[in-house]
Scaffold this motif. Structure first.
Motif, PDB file in Angstrom:
ATOM      1  N   ASN A  21       3.580   4.862   6.312  1.00 43.33           N
ATOM      2  CA  ASN A  21       2.624   4.398   7.270  1.00 43.33           C
ATOM      3  C   ASN A  21       2.142   2.661   7.827  1.00 43.33           C
ATOM      4  N   ASP A  22       1.228   1.544   7.798  1.00 42.64           N
ATOM      5  CA  ASP A  22       1.563   0.494   7.823  1.00 42.64           C
ATOM      6  C   ASP A  22       2.762   0.314   8.780  1.00 42.64           C
ATOM      7  N   GLN A  38       4.294   0.155   5.080  1.00 43.26           N
ATOM      8  CA  GLN A  38       4.182   0.882   3.068  1.00 43.26           C
ATOM      9  C   GLN A  38       5.026   2.637   3.415  1.00 43.26           C
ATOM     10  N   TRP A  46       0.521  10.094   0.880  1.00 42.07           N
ATOM     11  CA  TRP A  46      -0.093   8.530   0.738  1.00 42.07           C
ATOM     12  C   TRP A  46       0.356   8.109  -0.821  1.00 42.07           C
ATOM     13  N   MET A  49       2.368   2.931  -3.333  1.00 45.87           N
ATOM     14  CA  MET A  49       2.767   2.264  -2.024  1.00 45.87           C
ATOM     15  C   MET A  49       3.708   1.198  -2.014  1.00 45.87           C
ATOM     16  N   PHE A  83       0.676  -4.145  -0.704  1.00 47.84           N
ATOM     17  CA  PHE A  83      -0.044  -3.142   0.750  1.00 47.84           C
ATOM     18  C   PHE A  83       0.254  -3.576   1.801  1.00 47.84           C
ATOM     19  N   THR A  84       0.142  -3.375   2.219  1.00 45.82           N
ATOM     20  CA  THR A  84       0.167  -4.004   4.267  1.00 45.82           C
ATOM     21  C   THR A  84       0.208  -5.537   3.742  1.00 45.82           C
ATOM     22  N   ARG A 169      -7.581  -7.736   2.014  1.00 42.53           N
ATOM     23  CA  ARG A 169      -6.360  -7.007   1.989  1.00 42.53           C
ATOM     24  C   ARG A 169      -5.765  -7.774   3.055  1.00 42.53           C
ATOM     25  N   ASP A 170      -4.479  -7.633   3.515  1.00 39.80           N
ATOM     26  CA  ASP A 170      -3.499  -7.294   5.227  1.00 39.80           C
ATOM     27  C   ASP A 170      -3.429  -8.140   5.380  1.00 39.80           C
ATOM     28  N   GLU A 222      -9.335  -3.966   8.606  1.00 37.70           N
ATOM     29  CA  GLU A 222      -7.795  -3.438   8.315  1.00 37.70           C
ATOM     30  C   GLU A 222      -7.416  -4.154   9.676  1.00 37.70           C
ATOM     31  N   CYS A 223      -5.905  -4.772   8.531  1.00 37.19           N
ATOM     32  CA  CYS A 223      -4.177  -4.998   8.714  1.00 37.19           C
ATOM     33  C   CYS A 223      -4.745  -5.895  10.518  1.00 37.19           C
ATOM     34  N   TYR A 295      -2.320   2.134  15.452  1.00 38.08           N
ATOM     35  CA  TYR A 295      -3.313   1.887  13.965  1.00 38.08           C
ATOM     36  C   TYR A 295      -2.625   0.374  13.374  1.00 38.08           C
ATOM     37  N   TRP A 317      -5.858   7.780   9.874  1.00 32.45           N
ATOM     38  CA  TRP A 317      -6.126   8.190   8.963  1.00 32.45           C
ATOM     39  C   TRP A 317      -6.974   9.906   8.986  1.00 32.45           C
TER      40      TRP A 317
HETATM   41  C1  FRU Z   1      -4.006   0.456   6.467  1.00 31.20           C
HETATM   42  C2  FRU Z   1      -4.400   0.389   5.010  1.00 31.20           C
HETATM   43  C3  FRU Z   1      -4.282  -1.042   5.065  1.00 31.20           C
HETATM   44  C4  FRU Z   1      -4.288  -1.254   3.134  1.00 31.20           C
HETATM   45  C5  FRU Z   1      -2.518   0.184   3.264  1.00 31.20           C
HETATM   46  C6  FRU Z   1      -2.314   1.451   1.789  1.00 31.20           C
HETATM   47  O1  FRU Z   1      -3.890   1.712   7.205  1.00 31.20           O
HETATM   48  O2  FRU Z   1      -5.614   1.194   4.478  1.00 31.20           O
HETATM   49  O3  FRU Z   1      -5.839  -2.055   4.994  1.00 31.20           O
HETATM   50  O4  FRU Z   1      -3.108  -2.263   3.272  1.00 31.20           O
HETATM   51  O5  FRU Z   1      -2.624   0.691   4.594  1.00 31.20           O
HETATM   52  O6  FRU Z   1      -0.814   1.321   2.407  1.00 31.20           O
END
Ligand code: FRU
Length: 522
Positions: A21-22, A38, A46, A49, A83-84, A169-170, A222-223, A295, A317
């Motif tokens: 992912n991200d 990710q 998923w 991670m 995580f991110t 986060r992120d 997020e992010c 995203y 997602w």
């Molecule tokens: C967004 C997210 C982030 C998190 C990551 C986990 O896509 O939910 O907020 O850090 O994915 O994989």
């Protein structure tokens, strides 16, 4: 590399195998573009991670590297997931991680602790806690050492947000030249707030300010990504931009993930959005992309000032873990060069593919223009499975003889039962992508949909579309790049037909150019 499985992107990055992912830490350093992401080293869904890693010299041809940060305890007893986050080159060695003159690359990420535990730093973390940590590399990103002596460096959300420790986060970290400080932006995801932090050494952080909620507040925030750029035609007028993900809560007509942006000013402490960038009562938003599959967009650190390149996760997602690809899942968007433009007192974002990315565009073109494309369907020579389209035509107000919509159909089967339409609605003045019959749409009930975005003609009264088609995606940039619409599609490999469709009347002064796209994996 054998990147020829069904749906395998030919000129977008995807990992050889497993879930991605991200983008998590885009860094340009010493001639190399690093892409961390990710990654689940152990499966196609998923989990576990970790930070995967790929490098490129031109943002097009990628080489996958060993996993940079492997989930702690993987595979049997994961106690910390990475995580991110983001990455910087600490060229002045403010962190002190550099030894023998080696410049440390520093990654800042969210530690997600699946189980409560006492850490080597003496800190105690709770089950599902999210905290911000750092790691460094002294070999240009190949191997990483987590800063266990002090991690996590931002342990808890600040007062009065202590209860948000599972939604914190992120971190996006960058060097702020004016104040000679590091700045990091994190989210309080469920509160639709960003927290802005500052630091002298990447280790000790103090809270500077908060931002939000504003505009779109569906789902979680997020992010976050934050960057500065000049305005085109006003080189001394620079603006700051915040980009962030919403999930669920994307643009009208989509389900699941989406990305919005804000334009404003940042003084090293506070981000102040331009009034024109804010919609009262959260009634609207500045959408970065109007499609379903864009995203966690984030930008490169380490580029010359004002040069902004972003990459986004080209998935959603809502159905991300069900897309019918194997042995990998998810791809990244084409790297996009961002710029700013003033339109009627409002600053807006423009997107174009980054320049060096164009090395993968074939010179061989199919070029055609029509004074008038007649009502109904006009067959085109097959452009294949991966190509780029530049299409423009006159805008008009509809009447008895002029079209209500005009579209180019791509990735179509020979009977056109399967097809993806990319076009323009002259009545609503909207660009659209229709993937209802695009191929395999069976894995999620919201996937078979039509997406739209407002798009006006340029000063020359023409509608311009730049379309990037790959084995499982369509990215559309409208006008000068002020509108972007990204959507995955899963057509059969032999669905390679194309045609123009002018509904209810003719479309005038149509110019079409199609270039094949080479594979970036050969
Ligand atoms: C967004 C997210 C982030 C998190 C990551 C986990 O896509 O939910 O907020 O850090 O994915 O994989």
């Amino acid at each position: 590399l054998n990147y020829t499985e069904p749906y395998r992107p030919q000129y977008h990055f995807s990992p050889a195998e497993n879930w991605m992912n991200d983008p998590s830490g885009l860094l340009y350093y010493n001639g190399t573009y690093h892409l961390f992401f990710q990654y689940n080293p152990g499966g196609i869904e998923w989990g576990n991670m970790s930070w995967g890693h790929a490098t490129s010299r031109d943002l097009t041809h990628w080489e996958e590297r060993p996993v940079a940060l492997l989930a702690r305890g993987y595979p049997n007893n994961v106690t910390e997931m990475y995580f991110t986050g983001s990455a910087v080159a600490d060229v002045n060695n403010t962190s002190g991680f550099g030894v023998e003159g080696k410049i440390p690359l520093v990654a800042m990420y969210t530690s997600m602790y699946p189980v409560s535990q006492d850490l080597p730093s003496g800190k105690h973390v709770r089950t599902e806690q999210q905290s911000q940590s750092i790691a460094y590399s002294l070999d240009e990103g190949e191997t990483w050492t987590t800063y266990d002596a002090e991690n996590p460096v931002i342990e808890n959300p600040p007062s009065p947000y202590e209860a948000e420790f599972e939604n914190f986060r992120d971190p996006f970290v960058f060097w702020h030249d004016d104040t000679q400080k590091w700045i990091a932006v994190t989210t309080l995801a469920s509160l639709h707030k960003l927290l802005i932090w500052s630091s002298d050494n990447l280790k000790e952080w103090s809270l500077a300010s908060e931002f939000g909620p504003y505009n779109a507040v569906g789902g979680v925030w997020e992010c976050p990504n934050m960057l500065q750029m000049p305005i085109k035609g006003h080189p001394s007028a620079k603006k700051w931009v915040i980009v962030l993900g919403l999930n669920p809560g994307g643009p009208p007509g989509t389900v699941g993930s989406g990305t919005q942006y804000f334009i404003g000013d940042f003084n090293g402490t506070t981000f102040k959005a331009d009034p024109a960038s804010i919609y009262p009562d959260n009634k609207s938003a500045n959408w970065m992309d109007w499609g379903p599959d864009f995203y966690a967009a984030t930008s490169y650190n380490g580029l010359p000032s004002g040069d902004v390149v972003q990459i986004a996760w080209m998935n959603n997602w809502q159905y991300g873990v069900m897309i019918p690809t194997s042995p990998w899942r998810s791809a990244m968007s084409v790297p996009r060069q961002l710029s700013l433009k003033m339109v009627d007192e409002k600053v807006i974002l423009l997107q174009q593919p980054q320049r060096s990315w164009r090395s993968v565009v074939n010179n061989q073109t199919l070029k055609h223009s029509w004074k008038s494309v007649s009502k109904g369907s006009t067959r085109l020579d097959s452009p294949g499975e991966a190509f780029k389209i530049d299409l423009s035509f006159s805008d008009h107000d509809c009447n008895d003889s002029l079209a209500s919509t005009f579209a180019i159909v791509v990735r179509a089967s020979s009977d056109f039962e399967q097809e993806t339409l990319i076009g323009y609605n002259f009545t609503s003045k909207e660009l659209f992508v229709d993937r209802r019959n695009s191929g395999d749409v069976s894995f999620d009930k919201t996937f078979a949909s039509l997406y739209h975005a407002p798009l006006s003609a340029g000063a020359d009264k023409r509608i311009k579309l730049h379309i990037f088609v790959d084995w499982s995606s369509v990215e559309v940039l409208g006008g000068q790049g002020e509108v972007s619409l990204t959507a995955q599609i899963f057509p059969e490999g032999n669905s390679t037909e194309a045609r123009l469709v002018s509904m209810d009347g003719v479309t005038q002064d149509v110019r079409l150019q199609i270039n094949g796209m080479g594979s970036a994996w050969q």
